[in-house]
Design an enzyme around this catalytic site. Sequence first.
Site, PDB file in Angstrom:
ATOM      1  N   GLY A  18      -0.781  -3.204   0.844  1.00 52.61           N
ATOM      2  CA  GLY A  18       0.525  -3.187   1.493  1.00 52.61           C
ATOM      3  C   GLY A  18       0.987  -1.799   1.880  1.00 52.61           C
ATOM      4  O   GLY A  18       1.664  -1.618   2.900  1.00 52.61           O
ATOM      5  N   ASP A  19       0.625  -0.803   1.091  1.00 55.68           N
ATOM      6  CA  ASP A  19       0.958   0.582   1.414  1.00 55.68           C
ATOM      7  C   ASP A  19       0.338   0.974   2.753  1.00 55.68           C
ATOM      8  O   ASP A  19       0.999   1.568   3.607  1.00 55.68           O
ATOM      9  CB  ASP A  19       0.471   1.507   0.296  1.00 55.68           C
ATOM     10  CG  ASP A  19       0.723   2.965   0.599  1.00 55.68           C
ATOM     11  OD1 ASP A  19       1.899   3.355   0.708  1.00 55.68           O
ATOM     12  OD2 ASP A  19      -0.257   3.722   0.741  1.00 55.68           O
ATOM     13  N   ALA A  20      -0.915   0.627   2.948  1.00 52.77           N
ATOM     14  CA  ALA A  20      -1.600   0.948   4.203  1.00 52.77           C
ATOM     15  C   ALA A  20      -1.006   0.158   5.369  1.00 52.77           C
ATOM     16  O   ALA A  20      -0.823   0.695   6.467  1.00 52.77           O
ATOM     17  CB  ALA A  20      -3.093   0.658   4.072  1.00 52.77           C
TER      18      ALA A  20
END
Length: 127
Positions: free
Chosen positions: A16-18
Amino acid sequence: MDFVANLSPLALAYVGDAVYELLVRAHLVGRGPAKPEQLHREALKYVRATAQARVVPALEEYLTPAEKDILRRGRNARPGHLPRTAAPAEYHSSTALESLLGYLYLQGDWARVEELAHLIFKLAEQD
């Protein structure tokens, strides 16, 4: 069993960060020409844990029960470290948001990812 639903919240947050970083960059580039250093400074206003944590409470009312469950799991995840730039509660909220985006992305629900991203940007720009 659903492979994605069985991933740890931290694995979902990793993806999700990416996903969120890509969404922010596309959003900023879509505004028009800017120098890379300007884009980077502007992106920080969205991707920092403090910024992500600010939008989570308002975002929750737009989530399905299943999405709220993923958000809760992400918030309750305990990473091995906490950054010095954010309070623990902010970091846990940002991890929750990233877990949700990672979950939706891995489920192949890109339309929902984009829908939530639009809402997140709208909420973030109100501050």
